[in-house]
Design a protein around this motif. Structure first.
Motif, PDB file in Angstrom:
ATOM      1  N   TRP A   1       3.912 -13.282  -3.565  1.00  0.00           N
ATOM      2  CA  TRP A   1       2.517 -11.801  -3.456  1.00  0.00           C
ATOM      3  C   TRP A   1       2.734 -11.078  -3.031  1.00  0.00           C
ATOM      4  N   ARG A   2       3.838 -11.222  -1.963  1.00  0.00           N
ATOM      5  CA  ARG A   2       4.874 -10.143  -0.701  1.00  0.00           C
ATOM      6  C   ARG A   2       5.205  -9.184  -1.572  1.00  0.00           C
ATOM      7  N   ALA A   3       6.126  -9.944  -2.367  1.00  0.00           N
ATOM      8  CA  ALA A   3       6.524  -7.981  -2.625  1.00  0.00           C
ATOM      9  C   ALA A   3       5.945  -7.023  -3.627  1.00  0.00           C
ATOM     10  N   GLU A   4       5.157  -7.598  -4.244  1.00  0.00           N
ATOM     11  CA  GLU A   4       4.686  -7.031  -4.693  1.00  0.00           C
ATOM     12  C   GLU A   4       3.776  -5.533  -3.660  1.00  0.00           C
ATOM     13  N   TYR A   5       4.041  -5.710  -2.517  1.00  0.00           N
ATOM     14  CA  TYR A   5       3.212  -5.136  -1.516  1.00  0.00           C
ATOM     15  C   TYR A   5       3.534  -3.886  -1.821  1.00  0.00           C
ATOM     16  N   ASP A   6       4.331  -3.912  -1.312  1.00  0.00           N
ATOM     17  CA  ASP A   6       5.431  -2.076  -1.310  1.00  0.00           C
ATOM     18  C   ASP A   6       4.915  -1.038  -2.577  1.00  0.00           C
ATOM     19  N   PRO A   7       5.350  -2.158  -3.364  1.00  0.00           N
ATOM     20  CA  PRO A   7       5.534  -1.344  -4.910  1.00  0.00           C
ATOM     21  C   PRO A   7       4.399  -0.939  -5.359  1.00  0.00           C
ATOM     22  N   ALA A   8       2.918  -1.458  -4.779  1.00  0.00           N
ATOM     23  CA  ALA A   8       2.005  -1.368  -5.396  1.00  0.00           C
ATOM     24  C   ALA A   8       1.050  -0.003  -4.200  1.00  0.00           C
ATOM     25  N   MET A   9       1.902   0.066  -2.872  1.00  0.00           N
ATOM     26  CA  MET A   9       1.433   0.620  -1.945  1.00  0.00           C
ATOM     27  C   MET A   9       2.661   2.144  -1.945  1.00  0.00           C
ATOM     28  N   LYS A  10       3.208   2.051  -2.516  1.00  0.00           N
ATOM     29  CA  LYS A  10       4.676   3.343  -3.283  1.00  0.00           C
ATOM     30  C   LYS A  10       3.759   4.207  -4.752  1.00  0.00           C
ATOM     31  N   ARG A  11       2.995   3.886  -5.121  1.00  0.00           N
ATOM     32  CA  ARG A  11       2.301   4.374  -6.578  1.00  0.00           C
ATOM     33  C   ARG A  11       0.893   5.278  -5.714  1.00  0.00           C
ATOM     34  N   ILE A  12       0.076   5.012  -4.647  1.00  0.00           N
ATOM     35  CA  ILE A  12      -0.548   5.277  -3.961  1.00  0.00           C
ATOM     36  C   ILE A  12       0.221   6.477  -3.295  1.00  0.00           C
ATOM     37  N   ARG A  13       1.378   6.060  -1.928  1.00  0.00           N
ATOM     38  CA  ARG A  13       1.943   6.958  -1.318  1.00  0.00           C
ATOM     39  C   ARG A  13       2.993   8.385  -2.570  1.00  0.00           C
ATOM     40  N   ASP A  14       2.708   8.335  -3.257  1.00  0.00           N
ATOM     41  CA  ASP A  14       3.769   9.230  -4.048  1.00  0.00           C
ATOM     42  C   ASP A  14       2.626   9.774  -5.248  1.00  0.00           C
ATOM     43  N   GLY A  15       1.439   9.490  -5.038  1.00  0.00           N
ATOM     44  CA  GLY A  15       0.517  10.495  -5.410  1.00  0.00           C
ATOM     45  C   GLY A  15       0.126   9.730  -7.286  1.00  0.00           C
ATOM     46  N   GLY A  16       0.659   8.491  -6.994  1.00  0.00           N
ATOM     47  CA  GLY A  16       0.530   8.059  -9.090  1.00  0.00           C
ATOM     48  C   GLY A  16      -1.082   7.123  -8.866  1.00  0.00           C
ATOM     49  N   ARG A  17      -1.691   7.691  -7.649  1.00  0.00           N
ATOM     50  CA  ARG A  17      -2.945   6.366  -8.029  1.00  0.00           C
ATOM     51  C   ARG A  17      -3.605   6.972  -6.327  1.00  0.00           C
ATOM     52  N   GLY A  18      -5.275   7.123  -6.549  1.00  0.00           N
ATOM     53  CA  GLY A  18      -6.124   7.611  -5.379  1.00  0.00           C
ATOM     54  C   GLY A  18      -5.356   6.239  -3.940  1.00  0.00           C
ATOM     55  N   TYR A  19      -5.825   6.626  -2.987  1.00  0.00           N
ATOM     56  CA  TYR A  19      -6.073   5.743  -1.910  1.00  0.00           C
ATOM     57  C   TYR A  19      -7.014   4.363  -2.718  1.00  0.00           C
ATOM     58  N   VAL A  20      -6.732   3.029  -2.471  1.00  0.00           N
ATOM     59  CA  VAL A  20      -7.115   1.859  -2.688  1.00  0.00           C
ATOM     60  C   VAL A  20      -6.980   1.002  -1.466  1.00  0.00           C
ATOM     61  N   PRO A  21      -8.427  -0.091  -1.021  1.00  0.00           N
ATOM     62  CA  PRO A  21      -7.273  -0.478   0.283  1.00  0.00           C
ATOM     63  C   PRO A  21      -6.588  -1.685  -0.531  1.00  0.00           C
TER      64      PRO A  21
END
Length: 223
Positions: A40-60
């Motif tokens: 579960w934790r391993a999914e944390y950074d890839p999920a945020m990376k899409r937002i950091r890189d501009g591929g998705r708007g901010y999601v809490p």
């Protein structure tokens, strides 16, 4: 002069691995709870990376955690209840954290600078008795660390310059980003965050402003 200390939370202040596994074991008794928590934790950074890189708007992060929960549960061949997502609000602090923060708060403003939402960090603080002065981090910037906007938004919220703020973390990558944004830095190792075979962040990887054994030692050095 350092007027405020802002803290990474997951791993630095709290033991997410065994705490999440405890709730997983209660909700999904037929899975390997530790492995599920790690996955579960391993999914944390890839999920945020899409937002950091501009591929998705901010999601809490609460919502990202829920998406990741169902993704990991499917891989484990189970159906997880949405309520399991609140496991991230019930993480046990490392033994030195509450006494160390309590001492630091006597002389400095203290606050989390986490990728967790304000709601998540507030509930976690109540559970773990973390004596923050306020809640800072990703929700203010609508972005995720290590993007500089998160550190700078936290400083701005306190009406402090980055050079008056210190970032405290158990992760060298967090500190490299904070230093690049102009903050002071403090490294506190958590060598069992990922379990007994942890191979990263066992030692400082740069000449950080402060290197402390734990939060009690950090409070002593910052007195």
């Amino acid at each position: 002069m350092t007027l405020a200390l802002i803290f990474d939370v997951f791993g630095t202040c709290v033991d997410w691995r065994t705490s999440v596994a405890r709730d997983v074991a209660a909700a999904l008794p037929h899975v390997d709870a530790i492995q599920f928590a790690m996955d579960w934790r391993a999914e944390y950074d890839p999920a945020m990376k899409r937002i950091r890189d501009g591929g998705r708007g901010y999601v809490p992060l609460d919502d990202l955690h829920l998406e990741n929960l169902h993704r990991v549960a499917a891989r484990h061949g189970v159906t997880a209840p949405d309520s399991l997502n609140t496991a991230w609000e019930r993480l046990d602090p490392w033994a030195d954290v509450v006494p160390g923060l309590t001492h630091l708060r006597k002389t400095h403003i203290i606050a989390p600078c986490s990728n967790g939402s304000i709601a998540l960090m507030t509930r976690l603080a109540r559970y773990a008795q973390l004596p923050w002065d306020c809640i800072l981090g990703a929700d203010l910037a609508r972005d995720y660390k290590p993007n500089p906007a998160v550190y700078l938004a936290s400083c701005a919220a306190l009406r402090l310059d980055p050079g008056e703020v210190m970032m405290v973390a158990a992760h060298n990558g967090d500190l490299f980003a904070a230093r690049d944004a102009g903050l002071y830095t403090a490294f506190v190792p958590r060598p069992t965050e990922y379990g007994p075979d942890q191979a990263t962040d066992l030692a400082p990887e740069a000449d950080w402003t402060v290197v402390a054994r734990d939060f009690t030692d950090l409070a002593r050095q910052m007195a």
